[in-house]
Each structure stands twice: as structure tokens, then as C-alpha cells.
Design a protein around this motif. Sequence first.
Motif, PDB file in Angstrom:
ATOM      1  N   HIS A  30       3.250 -19.183  32.631  1.00  0.00           N
ATOM      2  CA  HIS A  30       2.632 -20.217  31.597  1.00  0.00           C
ATOM      3  C   HIS A  30       2.022 -21.433  32.389  1.00  0.00           C
TER       4      HIS A  30
ATOM      5  N   ALA B 139      -1.418 -20.201  33.013  1.00  0.00           N
ATOM      6  CA  ALA B 139      -2.212 -19.482  32.042  1.00  0.00           C
ATOM      7  C   ALA B 139      -2.631 -18.197  32.566  1.00  0.00           C
TER       8      ALA B 139
ATOM      9  N   GLU C 207      -3.571 -18.209  25.150  1.00  0.00           N
ATOM     10  CA  GLU C 207      -2.759 -18.849  25.987  1.00  0.00           C
ATOM     11  C   GLU C 207      -1.623 -19.722  25.303  1.00  0.00           C
TER      12      GLU C 207
ATOM     13  N   HIS D  81       2.433 -21.892  25.738  1.00  0.00           N
ATOM     14  CA  HIS D  81       3.346 -22.522  26.596  1.00  0.00           C
ATOM     15  C   HIS D  81       4.697 -22.854  25.917  1.00  0.00           C
TER      16      HIS D  81
END
Length: 358
Positions: A127, A130, A176, A178
Motif C-alpha cells: 500500500h 500502490a 488503489e 490504503h
Amino acid sequence: MTHRRGFLAGLLAAGLVPRSGWAEAGSPAYLSAARSAGGDYVLVGLSETLDEVFRLPMPSRGHAAAAHPARPQAVAFARRPGMFALVIDCRTGQVAHQLTAPGGRHFYGHGVFSPDGTRLFTTENDHENARGVVGVWDVAAGYARMAEFGSGGVGPHDIALLPDGETLVLANGGIETHPDSGRAKLNIPTMAPNLSYLDFNGNLLDLAEPDRPLRRNSIRHLSVRRDGQVAFAMQWQDDTHDGVPLGGLHRRGGALSLFRAETGLWRDMQGYAGSIAFSRAGDRVALTSPRGNLFATFDARSLNLLEILRRSDVCGVAEARSGFATTGGDGSVALTGQPVRQVPGLAFDNHLVRVREF
């Protein structure tokens, strides 16, 4: 109902049960996660006729699992962004090992074993960079992490093994995320989904992407036919979704081929395909949409739409002895050609997984 034995099977929700574990699990034909009427998460085993075999409590919502090809072991993954996975001994119900995602990584909830059972491959998120990652775990060493390699894209969700026994196919969703942002999608304007084919050393063998106008179509779920044909389900990441196909087929070395249907079907699906499955004969593909309250089947050769069935909150789908088996968020179950029935006190989760051959 079988409670202890059902618990062992339930830990494998959304994954395959090893043959040696079927008796311990009450011999279910299918597994599905669900929510009870009281709001608790449960795991359910269903027979070939979709009768309930067991129901058991779960501490939290899980995602998928992977079954060892020889040992009675299964790896149960936490839901994204999960930081752990549990290796369950199906004979005793004990946790044999716990996998912890390395620093800067989290699991996406899917994994698959090598055919000889010596390695486990897991979909993960690097993360901070990415970048999608496939983690490799050494089974003989107590599931110690032995290596990792790039997934060929961003946001690898599902992973499957081709029938050749040496090629992995990954659904890189292109999104993406996180852990600090929970399940938020961080790169929608620039997302780039793909199907990637990798060998066990991480060498990229093939990669297929949607055409540029369809780059917001996140490839999420897979079904692999016995001859290596791959079916994929997608989720459109835009509020305007009229006419965007949400599934298709691919064979290594070729281009992505999308299902053909009138715009109205894709509009009704509201940009969301929940699950996908080949029929037992491999001549049809089922695509579900809980948002659209429908279940569509396509011809696997022509890609043309064959049938649309309207069913409330239908999402789980798997091959049956004849046609398909489906489950719904309203507790409904159905086999092709038979009436829809209700399983009292349950709301089924997204996936229905076949756990044995018919």
C-alpha cells in the motif's frame, strides 16, 4: 444440524474443502457466509439440493479461503484490508498456523495453493507503493513467507490456478487503496485493471486490459473452465454506467471478449456484477447482480445473452449438477428449473462456493 463438524467446514467459507475434510464438515456441496436475523455473522453449509447442513457463528465477517490439495488444511482470510489469515486443521478445528501480512502489506482475501501443496500464493497490497503483490508461503516450513513478486497490476483481488497446474491468473482490479483510508478508492480517474498470467516465480506470461473507454471497469472475480478459459466479473467505478458490459471471457494470448446484451441489462445491473460461474458443462456462464436483482446467463461460445431471471438481491452463484445454484441476500436459494425457496433467518453474503464434484 452438526455444530462442531459444521464449524470446521464453516471456517472454509468461500473456498474449497479438501476431500478428506468433507465427512468432518457434514459433506456439504456448497458453502456461503451469511448474516443471521439477529445481525450476527454465520457460515452455512448447503447440500446439493440447497438444504441447510449446518449454521454456525462467526466472530466477524470473513472473505475467502484456500484449501490444501492433500492435507486436511484450509487457509481462511480476513476481509480486505485484512492483516492475518488462519491455517485451520480440518480434522481438529484447531488453528495450526497464523499468517501475518508483512509490514507495508495487507491481504485482499484470496489465495491458492500450488498443485503439490508446497506453496501458498496470496493476493496482497503493497500500500505504500500502490502496487499489487503475490505473497509466497512455504507450507513445509509452517507457512513461513518465502518470497513475493508483483501481481502485474494494482489491487489484485481474486487469484486462480489454470488447469496446467503451473500458471496463476489474477484479477487486478486497478483500484488503489490504503489501510489508513479504510475501503476508500483512491485512484478512480487513473485506474487500470487487467488480467495477468504469472508463473510461480512471478514471470509475467500474459496481460490483458480493457479498452481505454472501459478502464474504470474493475476486474474483480474469476471462474476457470476445465480447458483454461477464464470468465471474469467487473464492477464499473462511475455513476454513469449505461451500456457498460460487466463480464466476459478470456483465453491466454488473446484479447478480452465481453458479453453481449442490450443496454437495458447493463443499466439494470447498476454497474455491479457480484459473482460469476461456468456451468458444469462449460457451455454457459452465469453473472449475478444484487443491485439489479437479477441473474443473467450467457452462451460461452457466442457471448450472447441467453436468459435473465429477476431475483431479489441475488449474488452467490456456482455450478450445479444441471445449470446453476444461486443464493440471495434475502435468504433465498434456487437451482435452475426449480422454484425459489427461503432459508429462514439468513441473509447470504456475496459468494456461493462449490466444495465437491457432482
